[in-house]
Design a protein around this motif. Structure first.
Motif, PDB file in Angstrom:
ATOM      1  N   GLY A   1       0.817  -1.212   0.000  1.00 15.45           N
ATOM      2  CA  GLY A   1       0.000   0.000   0.000  1.00 15.45           C
ATOM      3  C   GLY A   1       0.848   1.258   0.000  1.00 15.45           C
ATOM      4  O   GLY A   1       0.545   2.235  -0.683  1.00 15.45           O
ATOM      5  N   ARG A   2       1.934   1.259   0.759  1.00 12.56           N
ATOM      6  CA  ARG A   2       2.835   2.423   0.788  1.00 12.56           C
ATOM      7  C   ARG A   2       3.478   2.641  -0.589  1.00 12.56           C
ATOM      8  O   ARG A   2       3.631   3.778  -1.035  1.00 12.56           O
ATOM      9  N   ARG A   3       3.842   1.557  -1.258  1.00 12.44           N
ATOM     10  CA  ARG A   3       4.419   1.682  -2.612  1.00 12.44           C
ATOM     11  C   ARG A   3       3.368   2.221  -3.589  1.00 12.44           C
ATOM     12  O   ARG A   3       3.685   3.038  -4.455  1.00 12.44           O
ATOM     13  N   GLU A   4       2.122   1.758  -3.457  1.00 13.05           N
ATOM     14  CA  GLU A   4       1.042   2.265  -4.308  1.00 13.05           C
ATOM     15  C   GLU A   4       0.900   3.781  -4.148  1.00 13.05           C
ATOM     16  O   GLU A   4       0.723   4.504  -5.127  1.00 13.05           O
ATOM     17  N   LEU A   5       0.991   4.232  -2.912  1.00 13.25           N
ATOM     18  CA  LEU A   5       0.839   5.664  -2.633  1.00 13.25           C
ATOM     19  C   LEU A   5       1.971   6.491  -3.232  1.00 13.25           C
ATOM     20  O   LEU A   5       1.759   7.657  -3.598  1.00 13.25           O
TER      21      LEU A   5
ATOM     22  N   THR B   1      -3.981   6.843   4.371  1.00 15.93           N
ATOM     23  CA  THR B   1      -4.010   7.059   2.918  1.00 15.93           C
ATOM     24  C   THR B   1      -4.194   8.541   2.615  1.00 15.93           C
ATOM     25  O   THR B   1      -3.474   9.100   1.785  1.00 15.93           O
ATOM     26  N   ALA B   2      -5.134   9.181   3.294  1.00 14.30           N
ATOM     27  CA  ALA B   2      -5.370  10.614   3.074  1.00 14.30           C
ATOM     28  C   ALA B   2      -4.108  11.419   3.383  1.00 14.30           C
ATOM     29  O   ALA B   2      -3.712  12.293   2.604  1.00 14.30           O
ATOM     30  N   ALA B   3      -3.444  11.105   4.487  1.00 14.14           N
ATOM     31  CA  ALA B   3      -2.225  11.822   4.863  1.00 14.14           C
ATOM     32  C   ALA B   3      -1.121  11.609   3.824  1.00 14.14           C
ATOM     33  O   ALA B   3      -0.411  12.552   3.459  1.00 14.14           O
ATOM     34  N   ALA B   4      -0.987  10.381   3.331  1.00 17.75           N
ATOM     35  CA  ALA B   4       0.043  10.097   2.326  1.00 17.75           C
ATOM     36  C   ALA B   4      -0.247  10.798   1.004  1.00 17.75           C
ATOM     37  O   ALA B   4       0.680  11.087   0.238  1.00 17.75           O
ATOM     38  N   LEU B   5      -1.511  11.091   0.742  1.00 22.19           N
ATOM     39  CA  LEU B   5      -1.870  11.850  -0.461  1.00 22.19           C
ATOM     40  C   LEU B   5      -1.623  13.346  -0.278  1.00 22.19           C
ATOM     41  O   LEU B   5      -1.826  14.134  -1.192  1.00 22.19           O
TER      42      LEU B   5
END
Length: 178
Positions: A30-34, A56-60
Motif C-alpha cells: 500500500g505504501r508503494r502504491e501511494l 491514505t489521506a495523509a500520504a496523499l
C-alpha cells in the motif's frame, strides 16, 4: 452540484491475506502504491475514521476531516478473520442475501441504506470533495447512485486507490467513469 471523488484506501495486510478487515494499517505494498498516486484536485477532503483511510489521506498530502458516515462495514465477529475459516453456509448466506448478517454486524442492505442516507445530505454546492474510504462504502455509493438492487453490490469491483466520481446531490447522483 457537488462532485464527490471516492478514493479507496491503499492496500492492507487483510486484503493480501484474504481476511476481513479490522482497523488495519497500510501494508508495504500500500505504501508503494501511494508513492505512485496522483490525487484529484479537490476543494475539501474527508476520510473514514479507520487508520488505513486516515493514513491514505495523509500520504496523499491531504489534511482531511474524519467523516463517521464513511466508516467501513461492520464485520462484527468476522473482523480480522480469514475468509477461508468462515462457515460455508454463513458466507454463502452473506454473499447471496443482502439482508443477511450472519457475522452479527451490518448487512449489505443496511450498509447501502446508510451510505445512501449520507449521500442524500448533500446540497447544491459546486464543491469538489475528496473522500478516502473503503471498497464496501464505494460499492454501496455506486449501487445507491444507480438505483440498482442491493444484490448488485457484489458486481462492483473497487481496487486500492481507485477513484470513483459521483456528480449530483440528494437523491440524484450519476457515476462518472474515466
Amino acid at each position: 452540484m457537488p462532485r464527490l471523488f471516492l478514493i479507496s484506501h491503499a492496500s492492507t495486510p487483510a486484503q493480501q491475506h484474504v481476511r476481513f478487515p479490522a482497523d488495519d494499517p497500510l501494508s508495504e505494498r500500500g505504501r508503494r502504491e501511494l508513492d505512485r498516486a496522483t490525487p484529484p484536485v479537490v476543494d475539501r477532503t474527508i476520510t473514514a475514521p479507520e487508520i488505513r483511510a486516515v493514513d491514505t489521506a495523509a500520504a496523499l498530502g491531504w489534511s482531511a476531516t474524519v467523516e463517521p458516515a464513511l466508516r467501513d462495514l461492520d464485520y462484527a465477529k468476522w473482523s480480522a478473520v480469514q475468509m477461508s475459516s468462515i462457515a460455508e453456509d454463513e458466507l454463502a448466506a452473506w454473499l447471496t442475501d443482502p439482508d443477511a448478517a450472519p457475522h452479527g454486524g451490518e448487512s449489505i442492505a443496511h450498509l447501502i441504506a446508510r451510505v445512501g442516507a449520507w449521500l442524500d445530505t448533500f446540497d447544491e454546492s459546486p464543491e469538489r470533495i475528496g473522500a478516502v474510504t473503503h471498497p464496501a462504502i464505494i460499492k454501496a455509493a455506486v449501487v445507491h447512485a444507480l438505483g440498482a438492487p442491493a444484490s448488485a453490490f457484489w458486481r462492483v469491483d473497487v481496487r486500492p486507490l481507485s477513484v470513483t466520481r459521483l456528480n449530483g446531490r440528494g437523491e440524484r447522483w450519476t457515476v462518472r467513469l474515466g
